[in-house]
Design an enzyme around this catalytic site. Sequence first.
Site, PDB file in Angstrom:
ATOM      1  N   ASP A   1       6.126   6.822   4.495  1.00 49.99           N
ATOM      2  CA  ASP A   1       5.618   6.809   5.853  1.00 49.99           C
ATOM      3  C   ASP A   1       6.016   6.835   6.911  1.00 49.99           C
ATOM      4  OD1 ASP A   1       5.582   3.652   6.862  1.00 49.99           O
ATOM      5  OD2 ASP A   1       5.815   3.040   5.489  1.00 49.99           O
TER       6      ASP A   1
ATOM      7  N   GLY B   1       2.512   7.474   0.400  1.00 47.62           N
ATOM      8  CA  GLY B   1       2.749   7.054   2.178  1.00 47.62           C
ATOM      9  C   GLY B   1       3.163   6.487   2.587  1.00 47.62           C
ATOM     10  N   HIS B   2       2.475   5.424   3.637  1.00 44.99           N
ATOM     11  CA  HIS B   2       3.116   3.287   3.819  1.00 44.99           C
ATOM     12  C   HIS B   2       2.370   3.118   2.549  1.00 44.99           C
ATOM     13  CE1 HIS B   2       3.427   0.262   6.329  1.00 44.99           C
ATOM     14  NE2 HIS B   2       2.213  -0.169   6.526  1.00 44.99           N
ATOM     15  N   PHE B   3       0.819   3.359   2.539  1.00 45.24           N
ATOM     16  CA  PHE B   3      -0.238   2.694   1.318  1.00 45.24           C
ATOM     17  C   PHE B   3       0.074   3.290  -0.007  1.00 45.24           C
ATOM     18  CE2 PHE B   3      -2.247   1.295   5.905  1.00 45.24           C
ATOM     19  CZ  PHE B   3      -2.745  -0.569   5.131  1.00 45.24           C
ATOM     20  N   ALA B   4       1.435   2.714  -0.621  1.00 50.50           N
ATOM     21  CA  ALA B   4       1.491   3.314  -1.672  1.00 50.50           C
ATOM     22  C   ALA B   4       0.380   3.217  -2.885  1.00 50.50           C
ATOM     23  CB  ALA B   4       3.252   3.165  -2.034  1.00 50.50           C
TER      24      ALA B   4
END
Length: 284
Positions: free
Chosen positions: A237, A263-266
């Site tokens: 992330d 990343g961020h939007f897992a």
Amino acid sequence: MTHPTYRSVDVDGFEVFYREAGDPAKPSLLLLHGFPTSGHMFRDLIPLLAKDFHLVAPDLPGFGRSALPSRDQFAYTFDNLAKVIGRFTEVVGLEKFAVYVFDYGAPTGLRLAMAHPERITAIVSQNGNAYTEGLSDGWNPIERYWREPTAENREALRGMLSEDAIRWQYEHGVSNPAQISPDGIALDLFYLQRPEADEIQLDLMLDYASNVALYPAFQAYFREHQPRLLAIWGDKDPFFLPPGAEAYKRDLPNAQVQFLDTGHFALETHANEIADEIRVFLKA
């Protein structure tokens, strides 16, 4: 009941759109999305959990299909987002529930938890930060705006609302970007192109300072009430770093912390893995 239904409800004059699935007699899980998305981000997770839980995923005020009143009618602050969502849970009859928090959903959901700790059965934090060590250098331009809320510093953040920036948020840290559906990105951009939506998002970036100021209060809530917590984190992330997940253990020694190679939007890449962990965690 595994297929979601799509409804809107009046919350003291504020229309909140939400997705719902599962049997209301089963344990409830409130799903709170982040920037710049909506309850649409849970489209893959909801069917995976709907046999075991009652799932409710509202769009936050100003996001998705929930109401988007003008800025002179509604102050876009995280306190106000939490007030609307808190009343939403009462209007739809959620008396006790676990809460899944992500990104902006974290300071929203943690405000709910502090206000009514007796209603919270557990917390799932997926890249939902509550510790300063979780903040990356990616926050530097936003922090500059907090310190000096000038027109120039506000304008410097507008690039974070561009198509390239939104796509980067979805794809950064993902080993195979072809796994990322372009539909979610396109939907986010559609909502961001509505009148005043860009200014609303810049208002919330400014008010995010209030969340950081509340970190000590969130942590005091953890220490006092010891909610069961699963932190499941995309470890690449660019905004919320892995130390932010590990930090939960400082106040919640029994917290479960797991990292995913994404990343961020897992949920875009690891919905099945996250669903499996939630199922085991909430049934324990």
